[in-house]
Design an enzyme around this catalytic site. Structure first.
Site, PDB file in Angstrom:
ATOM      1  N   TYR A  76       0.852  -1.175   0.000  1.00  0.00           N
ATOM      2  CA  TYR A  76       0.000   0.000   0.000  1.00  0.00           C
ATOM      3  C   TYR A  76       0.894   1.233   0.000  1.00  0.00           C
ATOM      4  O   TYR A  76       1.856   1.307   0.771  1.00  0.00           O
ATOM      5  CB  TYR A  76      -0.826   0.085   1.277  1.00  0.00           C
ATOM      6  CG  TYR A  76      -2.038  -0.779   1.400  1.00  0.00           C
ATOM      7  CD1 TYR A  76      -2.969  -0.904   0.371  1.00  0.00           C
ATOM      8  CD2 TYR A  76      -2.298  -1.433   2.604  1.00  0.00           C
ATOM      9  CE1 TYR A  76      -4.103  -1.670   0.533  1.00  0.00           C
ATOM     10  CE2 TYR A  76      -3.433  -2.203   2.777  1.00  0.00           C
ATOM     11  CZ  TYR A  76      -4.335  -2.321   1.735  1.00  0.00           C
ATOM     12  OH  TYR A  76      -5.465  -3.077   1.906  1.00  0.00           O
ATOM     13  N   ALA A  97      -5.899  -0.834   6.289  1.00  0.00           N
ATOM     14  CA  ALA A  97      -4.559  -1.125   6.827  1.00  0.00           C
ATOM     15  C   ALA A  97      -4.408  -0.853   8.314  1.00  0.00           C
ATOM     16  O   ALA A  97      -3.296  -0.712   8.800  1.00  0.00           O
ATOM     17  CB  ALA A  97      -3.497  -0.328   6.056  1.00  0.00           C
ATOM     18  N   GLU A  98      -5.538  -0.777   9.053  1.00  0.00           N
ATOM     19  CA  GLU A  98      -5.473  -0.443  10.472  1.00  0.00           C
ATOM     20  C   GLU A  98      -4.743   0.882  10.682  1.00  0.00           C
ATOM     21  O   GLU A  98      -4.150   1.120  11.734  1.00  0.00           O
ATOM     22  CB  GLU A  98      -4.824  -1.562  11.303  1.00  0.00           C
ATOM     23  CG  GLU A  98      -5.667  -2.795  11.446  1.00  0.00           C
ATOM     24  CD  GLU A  98      -5.774  -3.594  10.153  1.00  0.00           C
ATOM     25  OE1 GLU A  98      -6.899  -3.757   9.641  1.00  0.00           O
ATOM     26  OE2 GLU A  98      -4.726  -4.051   9.653  1.00  0.00           O
ATOM     27  N   ASN A 141      -9.673  -0.035  -2.396  1.00  0.00           N
ATOM     28  CA  ASN A 141      -9.331  -1.140  -1.513  1.00  0.00           C
ATOM     29  C   ASN A 141     -10.565  -1.647  -0.784  1.00  0.00           C
ATOM     30  O   ASN A 141     -11.242  -0.877  -0.096  1.00  0.00           O
ATOM     31  CB  ASN A 141      -8.292  -0.706  -0.472  1.00  0.00           C
ATOM     32  CG  ASN A 141      -7.856  -1.860   0.402  1.00  0.00           C
ATOM     33  OD1 ASN A 141      -7.175  -2.765  -0.065  1.00  0.00           O
ATOM     34  ND2 ASN A 141      -8.275  -1.858   1.656  1.00  0.00           N
ATOM     35  N   GLU A 142     -10.827  -2.924  -0.952  1.00  0.00           N
ATOM     36  CA  GLU A 142     -11.970  -3.561  -0.294  1.00  0.00           C
ATOM     37  C   GLU A 142     -13.235  -2.711  -0.422  1.00  0.00           C
ATOM     38  O   GLU A 142     -13.992  -2.536   0.522  1.00  0.00           O
ATOM     39  CB  GLU A 142     -11.644  -3.858   1.174  1.00  0.00           C
ATOM     40  CG  GLU A 142     -10.545  -4.902   1.316  1.00  0.00           C
ATOM     41  CD  GLU A 142     -10.265  -5.316   2.746  1.00  0.00           C
ATOM     42  OE1 GLU A 142      -9.801  -6.439   2.954  1.00  0.00           O
ATOM     43  OE2 GLU A 142     -10.492  -4.491   3.662  1.00  0.00           O
ATOM     44  N   TYR A 201      -9.574 -13.831   5.709  1.00  0.00           N
ATOM     45  CA  TYR A 201      -8.880 -13.996   6.986  1.00  0.00           C
ATOM     46  C   TYR A 201      -9.625 -15.057   7.794  1.00  0.00           C
ATOM     47  O   TYR A 201     -10.370 -14.741   8.713  1.00  0.00           O
ATOM     48  CB  TYR A 201      -8.824 -12.666   7.740  1.00  0.00           C
ATOM     49  CG  TYR A 201      -7.972 -11.631   7.055  1.00  0.00           C
ATOM     50  CD1 TYR A 201      -6.674 -11.398   7.476  1.00  0.00           C
ATOM     51  CD2 TYR A 201      -8.455 -10.897   5.972  1.00  0.00           C
ATOM     52  CE1 TYR A 201      -5.876 -10.460   6.842  1.00  0.00           C
ATOM     53  CE2 TYR A 201      -7.670  -9.961   5.326  1.00  0.00           C
ATOM     54  CZ  TYR A 201      -6.387  -9.744   5.767  1.00  0.00           C
ATOM     55  OH  TYR A 201      -5.600  -8.817   5.136  1.00  0.00           O
ATOM     56  N   GLU A 229      -5.324 -10.397  -0.596  1.00  0.00           N
ATOM     57  CA  GLU A 229      -4.953 -10.478   0.814  1.00  0.00           C
ATOM     58  C   GLU A 229      -5.412 -11.827   1.342  1.00  0.00           C
ATOM     59  O   GLU A 229      -6.600 -12.134   1.331  1.00  0.00           O
ATOM     60  CB  GLU A 229      -5.605  -9.370   1.645  1.00  0.00           C
ATOM     61  CG  GLU A 229      -5.140  -7.971   1.332  1.00  0.00           C
ATOM     62  CD  GLU A 229      -5.822  -6.916   2.206  1.00  0.00           C
ATOM     63  OE1 GLU A 229      -6.261  -7.258   3.335  1.00  0.00           O
ATOM     64  OE2 GLU A 229      -5.936  -5.766   1.750  1.00  0.00           O
ATOM     65  N   TYR A 273       1.823  -7.975  13.601  1.00  0.00           N
ATOM     66  CA  TYR A 273       0.827  -8.756  12.865  1.00  0.00           C
ATOM     67  C   TYR A 273       1.112 -10.260  12.926  1.00  0.00           C
ATOM     68  O   TYR A 273       0.527 -11.035  12.183  1.00  0.00           O
ATOM     69  CB  TYR A 273       0.756  -8.288  11.400  1.00  0.00           C
ATOM     70  CG  TYR A 273      -0.651  -8.305  10.831  1.00  0.00           C
ATOM     71  CD1 TYR A 273      -1.479  -7.197  10.968  1.00  0.00           C
ATOM     72  CD2 TYR A 273      -1.158  -9.417  10.172  1.00  0.00           C
ATOM     73  CE1 TYR A 273      -2.771  -7.200  10.455  1.00  0.00           C
ATOM     74  CE2 TYR A 273      -2.451  -9.429   9.665  1.00  0.00           C
ATOM     75  CZ  TYR A 273      -3.248  -8.316   9.810  1.00  0.00           C
ATOM     76  OH  TYR A 273      -4.531  -8.324   9.306  1.00  0.00           O
TER      77      TYR A 273
END
Length: 1017
Positions: A90, A136-137, A195-196, A265, A308, A373
């Site tokens: 990113y 991306a938190e 993104n998403e 995830y 991802e 992570y």
């Protein structure tokens, strides 16, 4: 049978729809390109680059989470060394745009051109993910925080205000990337749009009701990217299997990209698994997810692509120290990544492969400083079992050419003689190579199961192993059993041991197989007649050879170590157990990410890390890391006479089977100096009645309206972002005349935020925070005789936020939502007094970007930061000395800033990693918030009342390894009990390394103090 019928129908329909416009592959599936280049193509099976199929095994890293360009090489070399063909990143709009009139891609770690150049040098493709929104938190999902006021609309749409905001950044990012595309001889091979962003449909996607606003937004981004030079395919990543967005195979609605993918995830993206139930359902450890039908329905003429896939999980504020690595450890890696292959996934990027650090104000409220992570490469840049386990598969996928084109033939327990074990059969329709992915019938079960497998080979249908014994799944494990696997000019008829890799050296193939320690394996080489053991590990039993049907079958049990078998036709087979396979490397002798076998690799057993190898005449130069004395064995061309390790010649001996052996020396040990002397000063003079708030640090908070969709309950608007102050600690001074009995405050700052209040220098109290509470109110009653009935009163509110929320919450305000004074006489219905005005202070200079190297994220509004106490070169000679070096402590509710300088002299030729360790002494109060500063960088938020993180890695470049280091700790005590904090540091690892961190040129990353800071007092 239903799946096969469905596949045929899809194939026929895709041919009918697309044959007129597209080329056809060998099997009839349409071969696509984007109409601008054929350098990148794709079909139902996989991506093609320059006409060659590729298994895209990728991993994510964020350059802005490690702001030292010299260390990007370290991360990318480790990615390459593990066998990855690709990496993804990113880019962060917030990192490059400190205000709405600046786009900076040149200062310090904002120059991203080294990333593209390293990709070319090291031989990896790149998936570029420029946003503008990235999630991306990161605070506000990577949006610059000046965007969060409401002045630019609700964001992520086609609102012209938002469009004009993202264009300068997006156009510059695109223009830079365009120079490094595969079409220009570089390695960027696809470009992700947004993104998403699964917003293509207004309702259930099956109803196909277009969201015209979202479509217009995607088309604006796509047009901008094309206009600024992007020729490679566009990609998009759906956040889950419900979105069904942006696929040309799914609909002809606008905004579609070239290749769509799915983010997944399965073990939850956070250590708090309850956060994932709405997407994943109830958490069940090791429960795999079916993807095959999803891709067949949604994107059948595209490769099954996961932009991802889970590489770990982030650690929320109340999560365990060090994260939850066991949830996604080596068993997760082994099972889930092979499962994806069973689902015909041929393009997969691990999020994250290297996480890094949420230094400064990077983080969204969902996480604290660490962004480790639980990634294969740890935050401190070390590698361990998870990295090595991942390498076992990535090296295999790099070498298994036939895996890039397979059909799912069938699946179930009928393939085995054990109903507890099932297999998925993949077969290459052109070469007939087979891949049998085996796992427990119930993936959540981790029993020790023995079985044999029915396989289809060019020698007929077989049950393997053939010489007795069994294949074994011990724990949460999976194995890929290959048939008719090509290595060089030879064929592996089958192998119950997994293939690690192979090399063709001097036109002779070397095949590398591995099994878990003390397990058995069996393989058959087609057409071979005889073999011999030329090297056997110390405790390994005999290796057996059996000629059958014109093929040589070899059976073995591998204890810890390496064995070598020589087979006729000049075939060499290396046998490894898992521990030996972990330290087995195959550095490529080419910049081509596909690593053509005729350019080949060398094979190296033993070191902690092999970064690269190069061959010039008779000298093989190996670069890598060793953390102890290590015996190494190298399989290289016969003409190699000299081997160097990080530039130093090794003393070698030649084995009877042609390998070269040597020993690498242990690195020097490192002893860090102790922290022995600290200085201290008060960093909250703003609470005192004598403080003058008329200087340039302060801005009138006088807005009576706001564009933010969330309106305050009282005026003026006390949202910090309205006034250009976006990070962490902000200070509010509210003024009123006359008397009042108290104040009601409603403050919003994100999970784990907090605030304290003072009246006329008197401490009123604090809200200490909670990991799950984003907004809190508090009523503070004023003690008698504190208010001034005839003169002005000053209320100070010091407020700490933990970043802006992600997705639709980016505009959620940070600051005071409501501030009401309580009347002094409630019995006579007296009128409540009102504040006459407010002022706010935050980051020195606001959005002016006073420190363009460290950037807009780095500083909050504490007095110490505004005047630069955290910076190298500030003169603290008049400060008080701390009486004890074991604990930095004080009483009273205030903020203290502790400061020291300490030298480092790390020797050359090493890679050294250092972490700070913060703690609270026994029986000391923990109701405080602390920030760690290293040479001006805020590299740790320590909140022992809420969080559990105590170890804070700090990279070289932020630390000066060959000079003086300025260390600062700001400690905000939220009660009158004060605070006590311990500060120490430790060496994470020392490696003899080609990286040579002490030789990195990093001085420009640490600009010092200047007198300009004093005006922000």
């Amino acid at each position: 049978m239903t799946r096969i019928t469905k596949l045929c129908v899809l194939l026929l329909s895709s041919i009918g729809l697309l044959a007129a416009a597209q080329n056809q592959t060998e099997t009839g599936w349409p071969l696509h390109d984007d109409g601008l280049t054929t350098d990148v193509q794709w079909d139902h099976y996989s991506f093609k680059v320059h006409g060659e199929r590729i298994f895209v095994f990728s991993g994510e890293f964020h350059y802005w989470r490690i702001p030292v360009p010299g260390l990007w090489r370290d991360i990318l070399e480790k990615i390459k060394a593990a066998g990855f063909t690709t990496f993804a990143f990113y880019s962060s709009w917030a990192w490059h745009a400190p205000n709405n009139h600046t786009v900076d891609f040149s200062t310090g770690a904002r120059d991203i051109t080294p990333i593209f150049e390293l990709a070319k040098e090291l031989g990896m493709y790149i998936i570029v993910r420029p946003g503008p929104y990235i999630n991306a938190e990161a605070s506000a999902g990577g949006f610059p925080l000046w965007l969060t006021t409401g002045d630019y609309g609700t964001l992520r749409n086609n609102d012209s205000r938002y469009t004009e905001a993202w264009k300068p950044y997006f156009e510059k990012m695109t223009e830079i990337t365009s120079r490094y595309q595969i079409t220009n001889g570089h390695n960027t091979f696809c470009y992700q749009i947004e993104n998403e962003y699964g917003d293509q449909w207004l309702s259930d996607p099956s109803e196909r009701v277009p969201n015209e606003t979202a479509i217009a937004y995607m088309e604006l981004l796509e047009s901008s990217a094309r206009e600024n030079g992007i020729l490679v395919p566009f990609t998009a990543n759906d956040p889950n299997m419900n979105a069904m967005a942006w696929s040309r195979d799914w609909s002809n609605a606008g905004g579609n990209v070239d290749v769509v993918g799915l983010d997944s995830y399965p073990s939850c993206w956070t250590c708090d698994v309850s956060q994932c139930t709405s997407t994943n359902g109830e958490y069940v450890a090791y429960q795999v997810v079916e993807y095959y039908d999803y891709f067949l329905d949604f994107s059948p003429t595209m490769p099954s692509f996961m932009p991802e896939f889970q590489g770990g999980s982030y650690n929320p504020w109340a999560g365990p120290e060090g994260g939850c690595g066991d949830d996604t450890g080596v068993d997760f890696v082994n099972l889930f990544y092979r499962w994806n292959i069973a689902q015909r996934v041929t393009a997969m990027s691990l999020y994250m492969l290297y996480g890094g650090t949420n230094w400064g104000a990077i983080a969204a409220p969902v996480t604290a400083t660490s962004y480790d992570y639980s990634s294969p490469i740890s935050e401190d840049r070390s590698i361990s079992s998870k990295y090595y386990e991942t390498k076992l598969l990535s090296l295999f996928t790099r070498s298994a050419r036939d895996l890039t084109m397979t059909d799912l033939i069938g699946n179930g327990t009928q393939y085995t003689n054990n109903t507890a074990v099932k297999a998925y059969e993949l077969r290459n329709p052109t070469t007939n190579a087979g891949f049998y992915v085996t796992l427990h019938e119930d993936s959540t079960v981790g029993t020790n199961e023995a079985f044999s497998l029915r396989v289809n080979t060019s020698a007929g249908n077989l049950i393997v192993p053939r010489l007795g014994g069994s294949i074994r799944l011990n724990g949460h494990q999976s194995k890929i059993i290959v048939t008719d696997f090509t290595f060089g000019s030879e064929t592996l008829l089958y192998s119950t041991a997994e293939v690690l890799t192979y090399a063709v050296i001097d036109k002779k193939p070397t095949l590398v197989l591995w099994v878990p320690t003390d397990e058995s394996g069996e393989f058959a080489v087609k057409g071979a007649k005889s073999g011999s053991v030329v090297s056997k590990c110390q405790s390994c039993p005999a290796i057996n050879f059996h000629q059958q049907g014109g093929n040589l079958i070899v059976g073995f049990t591998q204890s810890q170590g390496m064995s070598v078998v020589q087979i006729d036709n000049d075939i060499r087979v290396v046998l490894l157990d898992r521990t030996a396979a972990y330290k087995f490397w195959a550095p490529a002798l080419t910049e081509d990410p596909l690593v053509p076998e005729d350019e080949a690799v060398v094979l190296i057993q033993g070191p902690y890390l092999v970064r690269s190898a190069s061959l010039e005449k008779s000298t093989l130069a190996i670069k890598g890391d060793s953390i102890n004395e290590t015996a190494v064995e190298i399989f290289a061309p016969e003409n190699v006479k000299t081997i160097t390790w990080n530039g130093k010649q090794l003393k070698t001996s030649k084995s009877s089977y042609g390998s070269l052996k040597a020993t690498i020396a242990a690195p020097a040990s490192i002893q860090l100096p102790a922290f022995t002397s600290w200085k201290v000063n008060d960093s909250l003079p703003e609470r005192l009645p004598t403080y003058d708030a008329s200087g340039p640090a302060w801005v009138d908070a006088n807005h009576m309206t706001t564009a933010n969709p969330s309106k305050p309950a009282t005026l003026p608007v006390l949202y910090a972002d309205e006034y250009g102050f976006h990070n962490g600690v902000r200070l509010w001074r509210g003024y009123f005349n006359g008397t009042a009995s108290g104040v009601f405050l409603n403050v919003q700052g994100g999970s784990a935020f907090g605030f304290s209040a003072y009246l006329n220098g008197h401490f009123l109290g604090s809200y200490l925070g909670n990991a799950s509470i984003e907004q809190a109110n508090q009523t503070f009653l004023f003690p008698n005789n504190i208010t001034h009935p005839t003169t002005q009163n000053t209320l100070l509110v010091i407020h700490d936020d933990t970043g802006h929320d992600e997705t639709t919450g980016a505009l959620n305000p940070r600051g005071i939502l409501e501030a009401r004074l309580l009347p002094s006489d409630t019995t006579n219905n007296s009128t409540s007094p009102e504040f006459t005005h407010w002022r706010i202070a935050g980051t020195a200079g606001g959005e002016s970007n006073l420190d363009p190297v460290r950037g807009a994220w780095n500083e909050d509004g504490l007095y110490a930061e505004r005047v630069g106490w955290h910076l190298p070169g500030f003169d603290d000679s008049t400060w008080s000395s701390v009486s004890s070096s074991s604990s930095l402590s004080f009483t009273g509710a205030t903020v203290k800033f502790f400061r020291t300088t300490i030298p480092l002299d790390i020797p050359r030729g090493l890679d050294v990693s250092i972490s700070f360790v913060l703690g609270t002494p026994d029986n000391a109060p923990n109701a405080y918030r602390a920030q760690l500063f290293v040479n001006g960088y805020q590299y740790g938020r320590f909140n022992p009342y809420i969080g559990n993180q105590v170890v804070f890695p700090v990279p070289v470049g932020v630390l000066d390894y060959t000079g003086e280091n300025t260390i600062g700790v700001a400690v905000w005590a939220q009660t009158e009990d004060g605070a006590g904090i311990t500060v120490d540091w430790k060496v994470n690892y020392v490696a003899d390394s080609s990286l040579d961190v002490s030789g990195l040129e990093t001085g420009e990353l640490r600009p010092g103090w200047s007198a300009e800071r004093l005006k922000f007092a």
